[in-house]
Design a protein around this motif. Structure first.
Motif, PDB file in Angstrom:
ATOM      1  N   THR A 111       9.316  16.697  -6.710  1.00  0.00           N
ATOM      2  CA  THR A 111       9.498  18.240  -6.765  1.00  0.00           C
ATOM      3  C   THR A 111       8.061  19.023  -7.071  1.00  0.00           C
ATOM      4  OG1 THR A 111       9.827  17.896  -9.325  1.00  0.00           O
ATOM      5  CG2 THR A 111      11.972  17.981  -7.769  1.00  0.00           C
ATOM      6  N   GLU A 112       7.300  18.103  -7.704  1.00  0.00           N
ATOM      7  CA  GLU A 112       6.055  18.675  -7.911  1.00  0.00           C
ATOM      8  C   GLU A 112       5.102  17.632  -8.325  1.00  0.00           C
ATOM      9  OE1 GLU A 112       6.255  21.623 -11.141  1.00  0.00           O
ATOM     10  OE2 GLU A 112       6.856  19.802 -12.684  1.00  0.00           O
TER      11      GLU A 112
ATOM     12  N   THR B 290       2.954  15.018 -10.224  1.00  0.00           N
ATOM     13  CA  THR B 290       3.179  14.338 -11.425  1.00  0.00           C
ATOM     14  C   THR B 290       2.583  13.170 -11.630  1.00  0.00           C
ATOM     15  OG1 THR B 290       5.523  15.309 -11.482  1.00  0.00           O
ATOM     16  CG2 THR B 290       4.986  13.621 -13.258  1.00  0.00           C
ATOM     17  N   GLU B 291       1.366  13.136 -12.579  1.00  0.00           N
ATOM     18  CA  GLU B 291       0.668  12.252 -12.997  1.00  0.00           C
ATOM     19  C   GLU B 291       1.406  10.886 -13.199  1.00  0.00           C
ATOM     20  OE1 GLU B 291      -2.728  13.026 -15.594  1.00  0.00           O
ATOM     21  OE2 GLU B 291      -3.311  14.914 -14.407  1.00  0.00           O
ATOM     22  N   GLY B 292       2.356  11.007 -14.138  1.00  0.00           N
ATOM     23  CA  GLY B 292       2.741   9.731 -14.654  1.00  0.00           C
ATOM     24  C   GLY B 292       3.761   9.097 -13.835  1.00  0.00           C
ATOM     25  N   TRP B 293       4.367   9.667 -12.645  1.00  0.00           N
ATOM     26  CA  TRP B 293       5.541   9.026 -11.899  1.00  0.00           C
ATOM     27  C   TRP B 293       5.117   7.616 -11.257  1.00  0.00           C
ATOM     28  CZ3 TRP B 293       6.164   7.855  -6.832  1.00  0.00           C
ATOM     29  CH2 TRP B 293       7.614   7.411  -6.570  1.00  0.00           C
ATOM     30  N   LEU B 294       4.185   7.456 -10.568  1.00  0.00           N
ATOM     31  CA  LEU B 294       3.633   6.270 -10.126  1.00  0.00           C
ATOM     32  C   LEU B 294       3.566   5.317 -11.049  1.00  0.00           C
ATOM     33  CD1 LEU B 294       3.098   4.980  -7.467  1.00  0.00           C
ATOM     34  CD2 LEU B 294       0.829   5.136  -7.826  1.00  0.00           C
TER      35      LEU B 294
ATOM     36  N   SER C 192       0.829  -1.210  -0.246  1.00  0.00           N
ATOM     37  CA  SER C 192       0.003  -0.095  -0.009  1.00  0.00           C
ATOM     38  C   SER C 192       0.843   1.387   0.168  1.00  0.00           C
ATOM     39  CB  SER C 192      -0.979  -0.326   1.105  1.00  0.00           C
ATOM     40  OG  SER C 192      -0.065  -0.020   2.273  1.00  0.00           O
ATOM     41  N   TRP C 193       0.114   2.432  -0.096  1.00  0.00           N
ATOM     42  CA  TRP C 193       0.999   3.485  -0.405  1.00  0.00           C
ATOM     43  C   TRP C 193       0.107   4.745   0.204  1.00  0.00           C
ATOM     44  CZ3 TRP C 193       0.510   0.514  -4.460  1.00  0.00           C
ATOM     45  CH2 TRP C 193      -0.242   0.954  -5.626  1.00  0.00           C
TER      46      TRP C 193
ATOM     47  N   LYS D  52       0.004  15.855  -3.076  1.00  0.00           N
ATOM     48  CA  LYS D  52       0.700  14.973  -3.981  1.00  0.00           C
ATOM     49  C   LYS D  52       1.945  15.079  -4.420  1.00  0.00           C
ATOM     50  CE  LYS D  52      -4.260  14.521  -5.868  1.00  0.00           C
ATOM     51  NZ  LYS D  52      -4.968  14.533  -7.195  1.00  0.00           N
ATOM     52  N   THR D  53       2.613  15.466  -3.415  1.00  0.00           N
ATOM     53  CA  THR D  53       4.322  15.194  -3.556  1.00  0.00           C
ATOM     54  C   THR D  53       5.078  14.230  -2.785  1.00  0.00           C
ATOM     55  OG1 THR D  53       4.574  17.071  -2.087  1.00  0.00           O
ATOM     56  CG2 THR D  53       4.055  17.798  -4.371  1.00  0.00           C
TER      57      THR D  53
END
Length: 484
Positions: free
Chosen positions: A147-148, A150-154, A78-79, A85-86
């Protein structure tokens, strides 16, 4: 006497060679593929072949991308995400070990993320750029600050840039990779095969020993399937052979992330002229390419480098087949073009058709075949020593790597496109697609299908390619038994 497993990679190979299967091969799962990796170290080497072989088999990720493209728990159970959202706080699965027996901890996870940023040279390392810091709170808790938002990082954490490694693995990446997955590499014969030894101490469901064998052409792979030497043909590149198969051979067609790209070197004549690139794009009949190369099973993306499953797929036809418009754009010029074609069946077949279509509108075309992967990777991808080429870019959501880096082999340099790609939200990415296609930076001939052939008794093969892996552990074969 029943075959037993021996300890160690060399012993594992010896055991595999000694155990025969009822269908005439060895008692291991054998999957045929077409494009071998030049190295097992994908941290320094581009291309999709190494991630395809290793992800899900040797390496695993904190999250797993499901069929809908949604990250699901995997090595992280889980997370939590902060209100802005940073900050992501991952809670890791207990009882996971690397293949050398050491426990997998948040310290390894933090190392893996930091290593992408500081140690990788593969261009897709940019997927980790949003990370400001990654640190272990305790053995099973990982804190990652971006840093901000980001929708795609996960999502990218479910791909090979999210591979969980160990600091102990750095010196062995190219020959004996160390991961938490269900397999170890028993043997790597460059250009020929990769053998995997199933881990008895794997934290999840255990599989059986397996190998990926690489075939230079689809006919050889299909013949091996007919003879019982392979169990599965993955990403078969000659769909016309489907109609010649025995009725008991199973056929499945899935989706992919593979944009079959007509790469045009934006930094080299004649394709440093956008009108020449546009002329080439209008000269090519993409539907004919689909029929000739993929028997109509591929998907037309309108020429755009975006699979239909991505949120920023626009559905527009950017370059309809229009030879007259191509001639108008050339304005009487006869550009000389050499297409450097990798020795891959789909690329060679497509090149022969494109050769005729480009000549028809006024291009002076020459075809040059080079060995794939070694020569093509060095000449085209690394040195950008080419005018045009044809290759499938199968890394998921790779538009930023292809078109957001002016030093990449395409040579596309658009500040506006980079700005939109950097924003990362779906609307900005759709605008980026419009910008890229307006500049005719490259042309996607088709989105490639994944054609999978299976001999009788084989099950558990998912033909849909969501990320970058060919997972072997879930493939079952009801006809396999150990020889007594």
């Amino acid at each position: 006497m029943k075959c037993s497993r021996l300890a160690g990679p060399l012993a594992a190979v010896a055991t595999l060679a000694a155990c025969a299967s009822p269908h005439g091969g060895q008692d291991l799962l054998t999957v045929a593929a077409s494009a071998p990796p030049a190295s097992l170290d994908f941290t320094t080497t581009g291309g999709a072949a190494a991630p395809q072989a290793l992800m899900g088999n040797v390496y695993e990720t904190l999250v797993l991308i499901d069929a809908s493209g949604t990250p699901q728990p995997f090595l992280a159970t889980s997370w939590d995400i902060s209100d802005d959202k940073t900050v992501y706080t991952f809670h890791l699965r207990e009882g996971v070990t690397f293949s050398d027996g050491a426990p997998f901890t948040a310290h390894d996870a933090a190392f893996s993320i930091n290593y992408v940023q500081n140690g990788w040279t593969n261009g897709l390392k940019a997927q980790m750029d949003p990370v400001r810091s990654a640190e272990a709170v305790d053995d099973l808790t990982l804190r990652v600050e971006l840093t901000e938002p980001t929708e795609g990082w996960l999502w990218s954490m479910g791909t090979f840039t999210g591979a969980m490694m160990s600091e102990r693995s750095v010196d062995r990446l190219a020959t004996d990779p160390l991961g938490t997955g269900p397999y170890t590499v028993a043997r790597f014969d460059e250009g020929t095969a990769i053998r995997f030894h199933a881990r008895q101490d794997y934290w999840g469901e255990q599989g059986r020993d397996a190998q990926i064998r690489y075939f230079a052409d689809a006919t050889s792979a299909v013949n091996a399937l007919r003879a019982g030497d392979v169990d599965v043909v993955w990403s078969m590149q000659a769909p016309q052979l489907i109609h010649t198969l025995p009725e008991d051979i199973q056929v499945a067609v899935g989706t992919t992330n593979g944009e079959v790209l007509l790469s045009m070197n934006n930094n080299a004549a004649p394709f440093d002229d956008p009108d020449v690139r546009r002329a080439a794009a209008h000269a090519i009949d993409r539907e004919a390419v689909n029929q000739v190369v993929y028997d109509g099973l591929a998907t037309d993306t309108g020429g755009a480098p975006v699979p239909p499953t991505d949120p920023w797929f626009t559905g527009k036809d950017y370059f309809p087949f229009d030879p007259d418009e191509a001639r108008r754009l050339l304005a009487g010029r006869t550009p000389e073009v050499t297409i450097t074609v990798p020795s891959l069946p789909y690329a060679q077949t497509a090149a022969e058709l494109i050769f005729s279509q480009l000549r028809d509108v006024g291009f002076d075309v020459r075809l040059e075949t080079v060995e794939f992967p070694a020569v093509w990777l060095n000449k085209v991808l690394k040195q950008a020593d080419y005018q045009a080429s044809i290759v499938a870019h199968v890394e998921p959501r790779d538009m930023g790597n292809l078109f957001g880096n002016p030093d990449y082999y395409l040579g596309y340099d658009s500040a506006r496109a980079r700005e939109l790609i950097q924003a990362g939200d779906a609307e900005s990415m759709r605008l980026a697609v419009d910008q890229i296609m307006g500049d005719a930076a490259a042309l996607t001939l088709v989105n490639a299908p994944n054609i999978v052939l299976m001999r009788p008794g084989v099950s558990g093969v998912n033909p849909n390619v969501v990320t970058d892996s060919l997972p072997l552990n879930g493939i079952k074969d009801n006809t396999i038994r150990e020889v007594q």
